[in-house]
Design a protein around this motif. Sequence first.
Motif, mmCIF file in Angstrom:
data_model
loop_
_atom_site.group_PDB
_atom_site.id
_atom_site.type_symbol
_atom_site.label_atom_id
_atom_site.label_comp_id
_atom_site.label_asym_id
_atom_site.label_seq_id
_atom_site.Cartn_x
_atom_site.Cartn_y
_atom_site.Cartn_z
ATOM 1 N N GLY A 232 0.853 -1.183 0.000
ATOM 2 C CA GLY A 232 0.000 0.000 0.000
ATOM 3 C C GLY A 232 0.888 1.231 0.000
ATOM 4 N N GLY A 240 0.062 -3.057 5.221
ATOM 5 C CA GLY A 240 -0.534 -3.865 4.145
ATOM 6 C C GLY A 240 0.400 -4.924 3.600
ATOM 7 N N ARG A 260 6.971 -5.967 8.246
ATOM 8 C CA ARG A 260 6.572 -5.275 7.014
ATOM 9 C C ARG A 260 7.644 -5.467 5.941
ATOM 10 N NH1 ARG A 260 6.407 -0.004 10.492
ATOM 11 N NH2 ARG A 260 8.283 -1.123 11.021
HETATM 12 S S1 FES Z 1 3.179 -1.054 2.287
HETATM 13 FE FE1 FES Z 1 2.361 0.094 3.949
HETATM 14 S S2 FES Z 1 3.450 -0.736 5.655
HETATM 15 FE FE2 FES Z 1 4.366 -1.731 3.938
#
Ligand code: FES
Length: 277
Positions: A232, A240, A260
């Motif tokens: 995201g 995300g 992440r």
């Molecule tokens: S793409 Fe939003 S925290 Fe990694």
Amino acid sequence: MKKKIMEAEVLSNTEIAPGIFRMSMYVTEAAAAAVPGQFINIYLNDKSLILPRPFGICEADASEGTIDIVYQIAGQGTREMSEAERGTVFRIAGPLGRGFDLTVFSDEISGTGASGRSAMIIGGGVGCSPLVFLAKTLRKMGINTTAVLGFRKEKFLVDEFRNADCRTLVTTDNPDEDSFLGTVVDCMRVTEAEADEYFACGPGLMLAAVDKYIKERADDSRLQVSMEERMGCGYGVCMGCSIAVKIKDESGNIVRSHRRVCSDGPVFKGSEVIWRG
Ligand code: FES
Ligand SMILES: Cc1cc2nc3c(=O)[nH]c(=O)nc-3n(C[C@H](O)[C@H](O)[C@H](O)COP(=O)(O)OP(=O)(O)OC[C@H]3O[C@@H](n4cnc5c(N)ncnc54)[C@H](O)[C@@H]3O)c2cc1C
């Protein structure tokens, strides 16, 4: 984490295999800061495509101020990119994420190491792209490197690894005098190729198979994998891009957690990742 957006001017954008393009961009600040395994986010000029698209850095030349990426047409965003001509300007953020950890070769970095340390690079399809930057960096460090590269039909970037002095083994579904039939793991098994440290980038199933193979023979904490996940924000805010990992808690127990890909990665140790399936 702050995101800094800069302008990148397209210098060239060439189809190097069917549906696969290499784009070179003039973006001095990012080129000077990049290390192997990091990526850039491209904001498309079609404003209906809001989310940036992430691409591993194939080459960063600080003296020329350029960054190269290699991308496959996957949807609307990469289609727009494939049509970009010299002089097109994209907004980009980067370099982003944590790249490959080369401190494992710290003796070679300081110039005090005994020679003969080795690395193996394992790439699949467009996942070979960020490994080109790594191969060139390992060559500068004097590391003896083998590259095992897997493709479906068309090969690309193979000469980049050969020019970086890698012993280069290629697998495809369509073998010729220069390539084996099979997967990268088949190739590693047949050649019994081994190294002090392993670096892999490619489809998730390939990375899981490489991790399993290395765990059979050695310790998969010696494998570094560049993970790909839908993103995201691209800079650590939306969660995300989280993947499941194993970590040690305060009592030393191994517990399940999340990391992440965009900011804790994209590079993780094979031994950290909880592989799907
Ligand atoms: S793409 Fe939003 S925290 Fe990694
Ligand atoms: C860290 C990282 C590095 C990457 N490096 C490369 C590279 O070097 N070369 C390359 O060809 N591709 C790479 N990808 C995948 C590339 O980002 C997607 O193929 C691209 O975003 C697809 O955009 P699209 O608009 O053409 O496709 P669409 O399907 O229209 O994209 C829709 C949305 O899904 C996201 N998305 C789609 N596929 C992926 C995917 N596989 N991974 C993450 N997000 C995705 C897009 O960012 C976008 O938000 C990388 C992905 C990540 C996470």
